[in-house]
Write an enzyme that holds these catalytic residues in place. Structure first.
Site, PDB file in Angstrom:
ATOM      1  CE  LYS A   1     -10.983  -7.942  -7.716  1.00 30.08           C
ATOM      2  NZ  LYS A   1     -11.263  -9.343  -7.912  1.00 30.08           N
TER       3      LYS A   1
HETATM    4  N1  LIG Z   1      -7.368  -8.217   1.472  1.00 27.49           N
HETATM    5  C1  LIG Z   1      -6.484  -8.965   0.848  1.00 27.49           C
HETATM    6  N2  LIG Z   1      -5.250  -9.144   1.356  1.00 27.49           N
HETATM    7  C2  LIG Z   1      -4.327  -9.897   0.720  1.00 27.49           C
HETATM    8  N3  LIG Z   1      -4.555 -10.542  -0.441  1.00 27.49           N
HETATM    9  C3  LIG Z   1      -5.780 -10.413  -0.992  1.00 27.49           C
HETATM   10  C4  LIG Z   1      -6.799  -9.622  -0.386  1.00 27.49           C
HETATM   11  N4  LIG Z   1      -7.899  -9.682  -1.172  1.00 27.49           N
HETATM   12  C5  LIG Z   1      -7.577 -10.463  -2.213  1.00 27.49           C
HETATM   13  N5  LIG Z   1      -6.320 -10.910  -2.111  1.00 27.49           N
HETATM   14  C6  LIG Z   1      -5.622 -11.831  -3.014  1.00 27.49           C
HETATM   15  O1  LIG Z   1      -5.396 -11.201  -4.248  1.00 27.49           O
HETATM   16  C7  LIG Z   1      -5.548 -12.151  -5.307  1.00 27.49           C
HETATM   17  C8  LIG Z   1      -6.571 -11.644  -6.287  1.00 27.49           C
HETATM   18  O2  LIG Z   1      -7.799 -11.547  -5.620  1.00 27.49           O
HETATM   19  P1  LIG Z   1      -9.178 -11.236  -6.276  1.00 27.49           P
HETATM   20  O3  LIG Z   1      -9.008 -10.630  -7.593  1.00 27.49           O
HETATM   21  O4  LIG Z   1     -10.032 -12.429  -6.205  1.00 27.49           O
HETATM   22  O5  LIG Z   1      -9.686 -10.072  -5.286  1.00 27.49           O
HETATM   23  P2  LIG Z   1     -10.743 -10.068  -4.128  1.00 27.49           P
HETATM   24  O6  LIG Z   1     -10.680  -8.758  -3.470  1.00 27.49           O
HETATM   25  O7  LIG Z   1     -10.557 -11.284  -3.261  1.00 27.49           O
HETATM   26  O8  LIG Z   1     -12.083 -10.161  -4.913  1.00 27.49           O
HETATM   27  P3  LIG Z   1     -13.530 -10.099  -4.315  1.00 27.49           P
HETATM   28  O9  LIG Z   1     -13.623  -8.862  -3.457  1.00 27.49           O
HETATM   29  O10 LIG Z   1     -14.334 -10.004  -5.549  1.00 27.49           O
HETATM   30  O11 LIG Z   1     -13.682 -11.335  -3.509  1.00 27.49           O
HETATM   31  C9  LIG Z   1      -5.937 -13.462  -4.655  1.00 27.49           C
HETATM   32  O12 LIG Z   1      -4.796 -14.266  -4.478  1.00 27.49           O
HETATM   33  C10 LIG Z   1      -6.484 -13.039  -3.334  1.00 27.49           C
HETATM   34  O13 LIG Z   1      -6.318 -14.050  -2.369  1.00 27.49           O
END
Ligand SMILES: Nc1ncnc2c1ncn2[C@@H]1O[C@H](COP(=O)(O)OP(=O)(O)OP(=O)(O)O)[C@@H](O)[C@H]1O
Length: 511
Positions: free
Chosen positions: A269
């Site tokens: 994010k």
């Molecule tokens: N790069 C990615 N590829 C596949 N799935 C992802 C990825 N990033 C996050 N997810 C999945 O998407 C869902 C929502 O994730 P979340 O909102 O925590 O985003 P995040 O990018 O991991 O957040 P942050 O960057 O704050 O760690 C979770 O199941 C997470 O595992």
């Protein structure tokens, strides 16, 4: 389970109840392509089995909340065509769907774990915890809590509680590790207590940590399958211990490979350029993003592109999801981002109208260009040629929305017969002949050419091109600079068939 992976013990495939799966992002930022793919696979899995796709917002990390992110995440799921069945916006029988509104459930669970001896109060101050961390780092060890408060006697605990010493609740991790079968990674075993101290499950501010909130919500929301990013695989042993301690049945876990940047880092994010919202603003089509994220990964028998959502639902195969992470290839965007069928065109009409208003608003003198039939026509004629809606807004296509500025003199510079050509085409339009196809229009234009003296078809085209677009050349789509006659005919056809007040007519009256 009906979707056992190879290597798992073959069992009898019994009828399963409709699954309930959840996508559980934290509103600490906007939805990115990695999150979109995880959401999509949850959606596909649920829809394929007639189940429910739930959106739950995990907003317990209060320090990282981003205003507007919660709404924006749901907006983007809706835009992508994978709207949840249950969410705080849509409601549902298992709400609230935002963790900060479910705090009593977490306190109850923590109280129950305290009562059964599976959890304990931790009174360690932040300074002590920091010191532990720094000492571990100095000696080259992974920082971990030393479980000191586990040893407190009941009267010591009572005394600290009576004094109001700030306290968290920690879960007692069991030594040893029971293997569990992940639906994607197969049998997995992780000795969590050997590498981690007892985790905090309820913080001093009364908010739960991810681990407790996840387990409690998955139980109360009757989640049957958890499809989440593989970064959580290692925490699953902890979650299963919590389920066991609370005497609840855990869901089936399926950990999805992550989408990675070219440099191998996880999409995150904190990286604005891969936000779904950003692509939308650039006019990228939702189907394209779904294509990009499914193409990057696995989960289908073949890797073709251009599947509609209902085809994705039908063809998704969880046993084909690979365990390795996938690199995101945004160079494919152009290839994917073609408007391929009329159904999609219809869905894009409103969006294009908004873009047109935003870009050309005050210059639009002919309001008919905002009519749905006209916009639909433009989309139909341009499908297969454009890479994104935005392309229809650049100067190349401005003639579709605003009147080009071309003088009689400019036309005459192109051809001495300009006056006659324009007059003949206007007569054709006024004759009320129904010209629906490019072939028909082509034939008519050839007929007009044959009646002119000393003018070739190409000369007619040059005049019409200038009259319609104020451009000498049409550059019809990215990467392909064409001066094609068919483009002129198509453009003319668009103007012909759907715009009452077309450019030629207007020019004729106002010259
Ligand atoms: N790069 C990615 N590829 C596949 N799935 C992802 C990825 N990033 C996050 N997810 C999945 O998407 C869902 C929502 O994730 P979340 O909102 O925590 O985003 P995040 O990018 O991991 O957040 P942050 O960057 O704050 O760690 C979770 O199941 C997470 O595992």
């Amino acid at each position: 389970m009906c979707w056992k992976r190879s290597g798992a013990r073959r069992g009898v495939c019994t009828r399963q109840p409709a699954p309930r799966v959840r996508f559980a992002p934290s509103p600490t930022g906007f939805l990115h392509l990695g999150g979109l793919r995880t959401a999509l696979y949850n959606y596909l899995f649920a829809k394929q089995r007639g189940g429910a796709f739930i959106l739950r917002l995990e907003d317990t990390d209060r320090t990282r909340l981003v205003p507007g992110a919660a709404d924006a995440i749901e907006d983007m799921l809706e835009w992508a065509g994978i709207a949840p069945d249950e969410s705080s916006r849509r409601g549902g029988d298992y709400g609230p769907y935002v963790q900060s509104e479910r705090l009593p459930l977490y306190s109850q669970a923590a109280a129950s774990l305290l009562q059964t001896g599976h959890a304990y109060y931790c009174f360690c101050s932040n300074q002590r915890l920091d010191l532990l961390k720094r000492e571990a780092q100095r000696s080259g060890h992974v920082p971990r809590y030393d479980n000191r408060c586990r040893q407190l006697r009941p009267e010591q605990v009572q005394e600290k509680l009576a004094r109001g010493v700030p306290r968290a609740v920690r879960f007692k991790l069991d030594a040893g590790a029971e293997p569990f079968r992940d639906a994607i990674f197969g049998w997995t075993r992780h000795e969590v207590a050997a590498v981690e101290g007892d985790p905090v499950i309820l913080k001093a501010d009364g908010f739960p940590t991810y681990h407790l909130a996840n387990v409690v919500d998955d139980h109360h929301m009757r989640v049957s399958h958890v499809l989440r990013g593989s970064e959580w695989l290692i925490s699953t042993a902890k979650h299963l211990q919590l389920f066991r301690a609370l005497r609840w049945t855990p869901p089936v876990y399926a950990h999805l490979p992550l989408l990675l940047n070219r440099d191998g880092s996880k999409l995150s994010k904190r990286q604005g350029d891969i936000f779904v919202q950003r692509f939308r603003e650039q006019g990228v089509l939702p189907e394209t993003l779904l294509d990009i994220v499914t193409h990057a990964g696995s989960g289908f028998d073949d890797n073709r592109i251009g599947r509609r959502l209902d085809e994705l639902v039908r063809e998704f195969n969880i046993s084909k999801v690979a365990t390795h992470s996938a690199l995101l290839d945004l160079d494919k965007l152009d290839e994917f981002n073609r408007i391929e069928d009329e159904e999609k065109c219809a869905a894009l009409r409103d969006e294009l109208r908004q873009h047109v208003l935003h870009t050309h608003g005050s210059q639009i003198s002919d309001r008919a260009v905002l009519e749905p039939q006209y916009i639909q026509r433009v989309l139909q004629l341009r499908k297969g040629h454009i890479c994104s809606l935005r392309e229809l807004l650049n100067h190349t296509y401005a003639y579709l929305w605003i009147r080009p500025r071309v003088t009689r003199q400019q036309l005459q510079e192109v051809s001495a017969e300009a006056e006659n050509i324009v007059a003949a085409v206007i007569r054709l339009m006024a004759s009320g002949s129904s010209i629906e196809s490019t072939e028909r229009l082509n034939a008519e234009l050839k007929m007009i050419t044959s009646r002119l003296n000393n003018t070739k078809y190409s000369g007619v085209m040059r005049v019409l091109r200038l009259a319609l677009s104020a451009q000498q050349n049409f550059c019809c789509y990215k990467g392909a600079r064409r001066q094609s006659r068919s483009v002129i005919v198509e453009a003319l056809l668009t103007v012909f068939s759907s715009r009452p007040q077309n450019h030629l007519l207007w020019m004729h009256r106002n010259r």
